[in-house]
Design a protein around this motif. Structure first.
Motif, PDB file in Angstrom:
ATOM      1  N   LEU A 131       0.823  -1.204   0.000  1.00  0.00           N
ATOM      2  CA  LEU A 131       0.000   0.000   0.000  1.00  0.00           C
ATOM      3  C   LEU A 131       0.863   1.263   0.000  1.00  0.00           C
ATOM      4  N   ARG A 132       1.938   1.263   0.781  1.00  0.00           N
ATOM      5  CA  ARG A 132       2.793   2.451   0.852  1.00  0.00           C
ATOM      6  C   ARG A 132       3.577   2.681  -0.436  1.00  0.00           C
ATOM      7  N   ARG A 133       3.624   1.684  -1.308  1.00  0.00           N
ATOM      8  CA  ARG A 133       4.305   1.855  -2.595  1.00  0.00           C
ATOM      9  C   ARG A 133       3.368   2.349  -3.684  1.00  0.00           C
ATOM     10  N   MET A 134       2.065   2.390  -3.406  1.00  0.00           N
ATOM     11  CA  MET A 134       1.109   2.856  -4.401  1.00  0.00           C
ATOM     12  C   MET A 134       1.367   4.327  -4.729  1.00  0.00           C
ATOM     13  N   PRO A 135       1.336   4.694  -5.998  1.00  0.00           N
ATOM     14  CA  PRO A 135       1.591   6.091  -6.361  1.00  0.00           C
ATOM     15  C   PRO A 135       0.412   6.992  -6.010  1.00  0.00           C
ATOM     16  N   VAL A 136       0.728   8.218  -5.625  1.00  0.00           N
ATOM     17  CA  VAL A 136      -0.289   9.236  -5.349  1.00  0.00           C
ATOM     18  C   VAL A 136       0.052  10.455  -6.203  1.00  0.00           C
ATOM     19  N   GLY A 137      -0.851  10.865  -7.068  1.00  0.00           N
ATOM     20  CA  GLY A 137      -0.608  11.985  -7.967  1.00  0.00           C
ATOM     21  C   GLY A 137      -0.540  13.316  -7.246  1.00  0.00           C
ATOM     22  N   ASP A 138       0.109  14.291  -7.883  1.00  0.00           N
ATOM     23  CA  ASP A 138       0.243  15.633  -7.296  1.00  0.00           C
ATOM     24  C   ASP A 138      -1.116  16.269  -7.043  1.00  0.00           C
ATOM     25  N   GLN A 139      -2.081  16.010  -7.915  1.00  0.00           N
ATOM     26  CA  GLN A 139      -3.413  16.590  -7.734  1.00  0.00           C
ATOM     27  C   GLN A 139      -4.047  16.095  -6.439  1.00  0.00           C
ATOM     28  N   VAL A 140      -3.850  14.816  -6.120  1.00  0.00           N
ATOM     29  CA  VAL A 140      -4.409  14.261  -4.891  1.00  0.00           C
ATOM     30  C   VAL A 140      -3.680  14.814  -3.668  1.00  0.00           C
ATOM     31  N   VAL A 141      -2.360  14.945  -3.770  1.00  0.00           N
ATOM     32  CA  VAL A 141      -1.589  15.519  -2.653  1.00  0.00           C
ATOM     33  C   VAL A 141      -2.053  16.943  -2.363  1.00  0.00           C
ATOM     34  N   GLU A 142      -2.227  17.746  -3.402  1.00  0.00           N
ATOM     35  CA  GLU A 142      -2.681  19.125  -3.218  1.00  0.00           C
ATOM     36  C   GLU A 142      -4.096  19.154  -2.654  1.00  0.00           C
ATOM     37  N   ALA A 143      -4.945  18.214  -3.080  1.00  0.00           N
ATOM     38  CA  ALA A 143      -6.307  18.158  -2.554  1.00  0.00           C
ATOM     39  C   ALA A 143      -6.303  17.851  -1.056  1.00  0.00           C
ATOM     40  N   ILE A 144      -5.418  16.953  -0.628  1.00  0.00           N
ATOM     41  CA  ILE A 144      -5.300  16.636   0.802  1.00  0.00           C
ATOM     42  C   ILE A 144      -4.882  17.875   1.590  1.00  0.00           C
ATOM     43  N   LEU A 145      -3.882  18.577   1.075  1.00  0.00           N
ATOM     44  CA  LEU A 145      -3.416  19.788   1.760  1.00  0.00           C
ATOM     45  C   LEU A 145      -4.509  20.851   1.797  1.00  0.00           C
ATOM     46  N   ASP A 146      -5.218  21.023   0.682  1.00  0.00           N
ATOM     47  CA  ASP A 146      -6.292  22.019   0.638  1.00  0.00           C
ATOM     48  C   ASP A 146      -7.366  21.698   1.670  1.00  0.00           C
ATOM     49  N   LEU A 147      -7.748  20.425   1.772  1.00  0.00           N
ATOM     50  CA  LEU A 147      -8.808  20.042   2.699  1.00  0.00           C
ATOM     51  C   LEU A 147      -8.375  20.211   4.147  1.00  0.00           C
ATOM     52  N   VAL A 148      -7.202  19.689   4.490  1.00  0.00           N
ATOM     53  CA  VAL A 148      -6.752  19.750   5.885  1.00  0.00           C
ATOM     54  C   VAL A 148      -6.516  21.183   6.322  1.00  0.00           C
ATOM     55  N   ARG A 149      -5.830  21.959   5.508  1.00  0.00           N
ATOM     56  CA  ARG A 149      -5.550  23.346   5.875  1.00  0.00           C
ATOM     57  C   ARG A 149      -6.820  24.194   5.847  1.00  0.00           C
ATOM     58  N   GLY A 150      -7.782  23.804   5.018  1.00  0.00           N
ATOM     59  CA  GLY A 150      -9.046  24.524   4.986  1.00  0.00           C
ATOM     60  C   GLY A 150      -9.905  24.291   6.209  1.00  0.00           C
ATOM     61  N   CYS A 151      -9.576  23.276   7.017  1.00  0.00           N
ATOM     62  CA  CYS A 151     -10.311  22.984   8.253  1.00  0.00           C
ATOM     63  C   CYS A 151      -9.618  23.543   9.490  1.00  0.00           C
ATOM     64  N   ARG A 152      -8.548  24.314   9.294  1.00  0.00           N
ATOM     65  CA  ARG A 152      -7.832  24.905  10.434  1.00  0.00           C
ATOM     66  C   ARG A 152      -8.218  26.368  10.583  1.00  0.00           C
ATOM     67  N   PRO A 153      -8.841  26.724  11.704  1.00  0.00           N
ATOM     68  CA  PRO A 153      -9.276  28.117  11.865  1.00  0.00           C
ATOM     69  C   PRO A 153      -8.125  29.111  11.931  1.00  0.00           C
ATOM     70  N   GLY A 154      -6.911  28.652  12.237  1.00  0.00           N
ATOM     71  CA  GLY A 154      -5.778  29.560  12.336  1.00  0.00           C
ATOM     72  C   GLY A 154      -5.046  29.796  11.033  1.00  0.00           C
ATOM     73  N   GLU A 155      -5.400  29.074   9.983  1.00  0.00           N
ATOM     74  CA  GLU A 155      -4.733  29.200   8.693  1.00  0.00           C
ATOM     75  C   GLU A 155      -5.524  30.132   7.774  1.00  0.00           C
ATOM     76  N   PRO A 156      -4.840  30.798   6.824  1.00  0.00           N
ATOM     77  CA  PRO A 156      -5.578  31.655   5.879  1.00  0.00           C
ATOM     78  C   PRO A 156      -6.666  30.901   5.126  1.00  0.00           C
ATOM     79  N   GLU A 157      -6.391  29.598   4.811  1.00  0.00           N
ATOM     80  CA  GLU A 157      -7.380  28.815   4.060  1.00  0.00           C
ATOM     81  C   GLU A 157      -8.642  28.527   4.871  1.00  0.00           C
ATOM     82  N   GLY A 158      -8.536  28.601   6.199  1.00  0.00           N
ATOM     83  CA  GLY A 158      -9.684  28.302   7.044  1.00  0.00           C
ATOM     84  C   GLY A 158     -10.156  29.470   7.882  1.00  0.00           C
ATOM     85  N   ARG A 159      -9.839  30.679   7.450  1.00  0.00           N
ATOM     86  CA  ARG A 159     -10.170  31.839   8.277  1.00  0.00           C
ATOM     87  C   ARG A 159     -11.681  32.036   8.454  1.00  0.00           C
TER      88      ARG A 159
END
Length: 334
Positions: free
Chosen positions: A224-252
């Motif tokens: 499982l850890r060898r499975m490839p993850v595309g850049d689009q998916v990595v960016e989507a993960i970052l967008d979602l997680v940072r968008g749920c943080r009230p202290g970040e600009p993405e989650g203001r």
């Protein structure tokens, strides 16, 4: 190229084995496919799962079935207010030999297994709950100054009743964060409940059979850890997680709704579980839709509503759904 072809072949083979495992589990744990997928995903990622649901929905039956199907040595602990850390970890006893000499001997507690069911984990005191912290993170425990490794692999599947709060001790944030996923176990549909009635009240019940061994599960975790993850998916993960943080600009815009948001461990959990979801679905790589599907199970127990949000009747599920829609353009899966 040869390495890539070999990886594709192993992923496809593992997908077939996982399909067989799910079929075996569903013989005893009828319906609730999403619950089964989430728990299997947590095990494929090497993590722990928190099962939240009312009594009588089959949580204990699911864990017992998983122990059989995945070929793991399982133990169960019923958490109660008077449970002590030594009841989980074990203790040293002083023994007298036939020649009169004395020596301490360590008696292992139920944590020394490969699949531990922590039933009603929030009924134990914080002191006892904390006995699992080192075990869940480091896969070892320290007793009398000596480090003792646990089984490999080691997974904790804990259950919790979301309604009855009298005589319970809410899990601290540090321990909640160690659970890879939170799995909400809901009432079955009418058709599923009918199948349960027919299958479990006759003279005989269907039995699950072993599909994996402990070593094969460890190898699956490596694949499982060898499975490839595309850049689009990595960016989507970052967008979602940072968008749920009230202290970040993405989650203001959530500053008035959340006391705190998910940390980096949530992003790590998403990176692993989107692979597991793709694998369970027979695909070679995850997509952005997998990120949306895993949003609630990964983020719900890593966030907290503010007092103002609770007063307005907001819910974490609703906030996660809105954030997923805003950042990913997709709805989080219920």
């Amino acid at each position: 190229m040869a390495e890539g072809t070999e990886l594709v072949a192993r992923i496809e083979e593992l997908g077939g084995r996982l399909g067989e495992a799910k079929a075996s589990i569903n013989r005893r744990f009828i319906g609730q496919e999403r619950v089964v997928d989430l728990v299997l995903a947590s095990m494929l990622c090497g993590g722990h799962a928190l099962l939240v649901g009312l009594p009588g929905l089959g949580k204990t039956r699911l864990v017992d079935t998983l122990s059989t199907v995945m070929g793991l040595k399982g133990n169960r602990i019923q958490f109660t207010p008077d449970l002590m850390p030594a009841d989980i970890l074990g203790s040293e006893v002083l023994e007298t030999a036939a020649d009169g000499s004395r020596a301490f001997r360590f008696i292992e507690g139920p944590v020394f297994c490969q699949l531990l069911m922590a039933d009603e984990i929030n009924r134990a005191s914080p002191r006892t709950q904390s006995a699992l912290l080192q075990a869940m993170q480091e896969r070892e425990v320290t007793i009398a100054g000596q480090h003792r490794p646990l089984g490999r692999p080691f997974h904790v599947l804990a259950t919790q009743n979301p309604i009855e709060q009298e005589g319970t001790y809410p899990l601290p944030e540090a321990q909640l964060d160690r659970f890879l996923v939170q799995v909400d176990v809901e009432y079955p549909t009418r058709a599923t409940e009918r199948d349960i009635l027919v299958a479990t009240t006759g003279a005989e019940e269907a039995e699950a059979h072993q599909v994996f061994s402990a070593q094969e599960l460890i190898e699956a975790q490596g694949i499982l850890r060898r499975m490839p993850v595309g850049d689009q998916v990595v960016e989507a993960i970052l967008d979602l997680v940072r968008g749920c943080r009230p202290g970040e600009p993405e989650g203001r815009d959530l500053a008035d709704s959340l006391s705190w948001g998910p940390g980096p461990r949530a992003a790590q959990a998403l990176m692993l579980t989107v692979r597991a979801r793709a694998l369970l679905d027979g695909r070679l790589a995850p997509s952005v839709s997998d990120v949306a599907a895993m949003a609630r199970p990964i983020l719900t127990h890593r966030m907290a509503l503010s007092f103002a949000a609770r007063a307005r009747g907001e819910s974490l599920a609703g906030i996660i759904d809105r954030t997923a829609q805003r950042t990913l353009g997709l709805e989080a899966a219920a």
